[in-house]
Design a protein around this motif. Structure first.
Motif, PDB file in Angstrom:
ATOM      1  N   THR A   4      98.163 -33.105 139.779  1.00 11.71           N
ATOM      2  CA  THR A   4      97.594 -34.375 139.368  1.00 11.71           C
ATOM      3  C   THR A   4      98.539 -35.177 138.351  1.00 11.71           C
ATOM      4  O   THR A   4      98.891 -34.722 137.278  1.00 11.71           O
ATOM      5  N   ARG A   5      98.944 -36.207 138.897  1.00  9.53           N
ATOM      6  CA  ARG A   5      99.908 -36.995 138.039  1.00  9.53           C
ATOM      7  C   ARG A   5      99.233 -37.770 136.877  1.00  9.53           C
ATOM      8  O   ARG A   5      98.136 -38.308 137.353  1.00  9.53           O
ATOM      9  N   LEU A  23      90.289 -38.593 130.924  1.00 10.52           N
ATOM     10  CA  LEU A  23      90.742 -38.478 132.289  1.00 10.52           C
ATOM     11  C   LEU A  23      90.651 -36.981 132.842  1.00 10.52           C
ATOM     12  O   LEU A  23      90.793 -35.854 132.019  1.00 10.52           O
ATOM     13  N   ARG A  24      90.334 -36.725 133.925  1.00 17.45           N
ATOM     14  CA  ARG A  24      90.265 -35.416 134.589  1.00 17.45           C
ATOM     15  C   ARG A  24      91.826 -34.752 135.083  1.00 17.45           C
ATOM     16  O   ARG A  24      92.313 -35.777 135.929  1.00 17.45           O
ATOM     17  N   GLU A  29      86.440 -34.146 140.400  1.00 15.85           N
ATOM     18  CA  GLU A  29      87.124 -35.236 141.183  1.00 15.85           C
ATOM     19  C   GLU A  29      88.809 -35.212 141.162  1.00 15.85           C
ATOM     20  O   GLU A  29      89.396 -36.077 141.765  1.00 15.85           O
ATOM     21  N   ALA A  30      89.459 -34.560 140.316  1.00 14.83           N
ATOM     22  CA  ALA A  30      90.751 -34.114 140.309  1.00 14.83           C
ATOM     23  C   ALA A  30      91.391 -33.199 141.411  1.00 14.83           C
ATOM     24  O   ALA A  30      92.325 -33.076 141.458  1.00 14.83           O
ATOM     25  N   ALA A  35      87.683 -21.744 138.777  1.00 18.29           N
ATOM     26  CA  ALA A  35      87.106 -21.146 137.333  1.00 18.29           C
ATOM     27  C   ALA A  35      86.908 -22.138 136.271  1.00 18.29           C
ATOM     28  O   ALA A  35      86.140 -22.007 135.451  1.00 18.29           O
ATOM     29  N   LEU A  36      87.820 -23.120 136.269  1.00 16.32           N
ATOM     30  CA  LEU A  36      87.726 -24.062 134.894  1.00 16.32           C
ATOM     31  C   LEU A  36      88.157 -25.480 135.570  1.00 16.32           C
ATOM     32  O   LEU A  36      88.759 -25.706 136.430  1.00 16.32           O
ATOM     33  N   TRP A  37      87.880 -26.324 134.892  1.00 19.62           N
ATOM     34  CA  TRP A  37      88.398 -27.765 134.836  1.00 19.62           C
ATOM     35  C   TRP A  37      89.212 -28.146 133.358  1.00 19.62           C
ATOM     36  O   TRP A  37      88.825 -27.507 132.483  1.00 19.62           O
ATOM     37  N   MET A  38      90.102 -29.251 133.624  1.00 20.90           N
ATOM     38  CA  MET A  38      90.727 -29.643 132.304  1.00 20.90           C
ATOM     39  C   MET A  38      90.744 -31.162 132.624  1.00 20.90           C
ATOM     40  O   MET A  38      90.857 -31.946 133.371  1.00 20.90           O
ATOM     41  N   GLY A  39      90.576 -31.771 131.109  1.00 16.21           N
ATOM     42  CA  GLY A  39      90.823 -33.263 131.026  1.00 16.21           C
ATOM     43  C   GLY A  39      91.644 -33.412 129.875  1.00 16.21           C
ATOM     44  O   GLY A  39      91.681 -32.403 128.825  1.00 16.21           O
TER      45      GLY A  39
END
Length: 111
Positions: A4-5, A23-24, A29-30, A35-39
Motif C-alpha cells: 500500500t503506497r 488512512l488504512r 479496504e487496503a 490477523a491484524l490491520w494497520m492505519g
C-alpha cells in the motif's frame, strides 16, 4: 505480498474522531490481512478522539509530533517513536496538544 503506497492509502472515517485524517495501510479496504490491520492518523492541532473503549487491544506508535493519551487512570505524552499498548476494554482519549500536526500509527487485531 500486499503493498500500500502511502499516497494511495484509502481513507476511513471512525466515529468520535475530530480533527483527524485516518488512512488504512493494511487490512480492510487496503488489502487482505489474516490477523491484524494497520492505519495511520494525521492529528491536526487540537485533533482528538472521544474517551472511548474498544473490545480489542490497540497498539500506537508516534511517527511524528507529540500525542497525548488519556485513560481513566492516567495521562501520558508520547513523543516520536514512543509506543503504547491499550488492553481490550481500556478507554482512551488521543489528542494533539501542539500547534504542529502529529502522525500516529495504529495496529489492531481483527475481531
Amino acid at each position: 505480498m500486499n503493498v500500500t503506497r502511502f499516497a494511495e492509502a484509502p481513507a476511513y472515517f471512525p466515529p468520535h474522531h475530530t480533527g483527524m485524517h485516518c488512512l488504512r495501510l493494511q487490512g480492510h479496504e487496503a488489502g487482505r490481512s489474516d490477523a491484524l490491520w494497520m492505519g495511520v492518523s494525521v492529528l491536526l492541532p487540537g485533533g482528538h478522539t472521544a474517551l472511548d473503549a474498544s473490545p480489542l487491544e490497540k497498539h500506537y506508535v508516534v511517527l511524528e509530533g507529540e500525542v497525548r493519551l488519556r485513560t481513566p487512570d492516567e495521562t501520558v505524552t508520547l513523543h516520536q517513536y514512543d509506543s503504547v499498548r491499550l488492553a481490550p476494554g481500556e478507554a482512551r482519549e488521543v489528542s494533539n496538544p501542539c500547534n504542529r500536526p502529529a502522525l500516529l500509527l495504529l495496529a489492531m487485531p481483527y475481531p
